[in-house]
Design an enzyme around this catalytic site. Sequence first.
Site, PDB file in Angstrom:
ATOM      1  N   CYS A   1       0.755  -1.347   0.027  1.00 25.26           N
ATOM      2  CA  CYS A   1      -0.010  -0.105   0.050  1.00 25.26           C
ATOM      3  C   CYS A   1       0.911   1.163   0.069  1.00 25.26           C
ATOM      4  CB  CYS A   1      -0.979   0.024   1.208  1.00 25.26           C
ATOM      5  SG  CYS A   1      -2.021  -1.607   1.381  1.00 25.26           S
TER       6      CYS A   1
ATOM      7  N   HIS B   1      -3.216   6.568   1.827  1.00 21.76           N
ATOM      8  CA  HIS B   1      -3.523   5.140   1.621  1.00 21.76           C
ATOM      9  C   HIS B   1      -4.877   5.098   2.178  1.00 21.76           C
ATOM     10  CE1 HIS B   1      -4.259   0.946   1.159  1.00 21.76           C
ATOM     11  NE2 HIS B   1      -4.200   0.916   2.372  1.00 21.76           N
TER      12      HIS B   1
ATOM     13  N   ASN C   1     -10.381  -0.090  -0.577  1.00 19.79           N
ATOM     14  CA  ASN C   1      -9.035  -0.340  -0.337  1.00 19.79           C
ATOM     15  C   ASN C   1      -8.305  -0.967  -1.220  1.00 19.79           C
ATOM     16  OD1 ASN C   1      -6.417  -1.108   0.383  1.00 19.79           O
ATOM     17  ND2 ASN C   1      -6.732  -1.640   2.598  1.00 19.79           N
TER      18      ASN C   1
END
Length: 325
Positions: free
Chosen positions: A126, A251, A281
Site C-alpha cells: 500500500c 492510503h 482499499n
Amino acid sequence: MSFHPSAPVVHEARAGSRIAAVADFRPERIVSNTELGNPLGVSAEWIERRVGIRERRFAGPGDSVPGMGAHAAAKALSTAGLGPADVDLVILATCSMPSPMPNGAASVAALLGIPTVAAFDVNAACAGFCYALGIADGLVRSGTSRCALVVGAERMTDWVDPTDVDTATIFADGAGAAVVVPAERTGIHPVVWGGDGEKASLVAIPDRHSSVTMSGQAVYRWVTTELTEVARAACAHAGVAPGDLKGFVTHQANLRMIEHLARTLGATGAAIARDIVETGNTSAASVPLALTRLIDLGRLRSGDPVLLMGFGAGLSYAAQVVTCP
C-alpha cells in the site's frame, strides 16, 4: 522484431521534478456492502461503520493489473499533453500480479506502444505508489529520465478469501497513474520512507496459494500511533506547515484512520481524501486514485501543496509533499 541497443542518452540534471498530470481507471463493476455482507452474515451498516466503505469496484475478466495501469497511464499522458514516445521510464507499484515474472511494468509499456522502454515493478504494497514516486523523482532530477510514468495498479480481489469478513469487505481493484517530468523548481519534495519488518506478518500473503491475511486492529494501532511523525517529517522536508497543506491524501485503508491522522497532524483545513467510501482499499492504487478524485471534484487546484502518504504490508510507509498538477 530485432532490438538494436543505442548509446545511452544522459539528460541534463534538473533542480527538481513535478507531477504533470494524474489519472485513474475504475472498473465498471460496483459492489455494494449488501452484496458482500449478506453471504458473510454482516449488514451493510456494520461494514460502513467499521471501515467507512459503502461500495467498491471489482475488476472484470479483462481487467488485468497491467491493463488497468495502461488505461490510467494513457489518460495521464493525454492530460499532460504528452504521448508514449515521450516516455522513457515506467514504474509499476503493485503487489497483486498473478505471477512473479514477467514484471507488470514491461506489459504496461507494451500496451502503451513503448515496448523497449526502461520498466520495473515496485512491491511495497500500500506504500508502493509513494515509493515509486520517490524513485521517479530521483531519476528525473539526475537526468536519467526525462519523462516517467508512475503507476499504481491492483487486482486485490484475486488474493482475497471471499469468506473472510476481515478482508473480503475491504479490498478492491483499480489503477492510478502520474506523469513525472523535470522542473526548475521542486514539485516533488523528498520522500520519507521506511518499514518495520518485525511486524511484517500483520499483513501478508503467506505463499502463492494463500489469500491475504490481516491483523486489522494491530495495523490500526501502528498507523495511528507511529505514522503521524512520518507525515510531520515529510512536511518539514518540504518546508510546509501541516496547517498550510491544501490536500491530505493517504492510503485509503480505513476512514476513521484517515480522519485520525489528519486531526493529529493538524491538517483538518486541507481537502481530505475519502475515496475509500466509494472505492474501497486498492492498496498501491489508492493514493493516485484518491488524488485524482480530489482534483476532478475541484477540491484541489494547480500549485496546491498536497501530502501523499502510503502505508501497509511490510510494514512499509512512505510520504512526500507534492505540488498539485
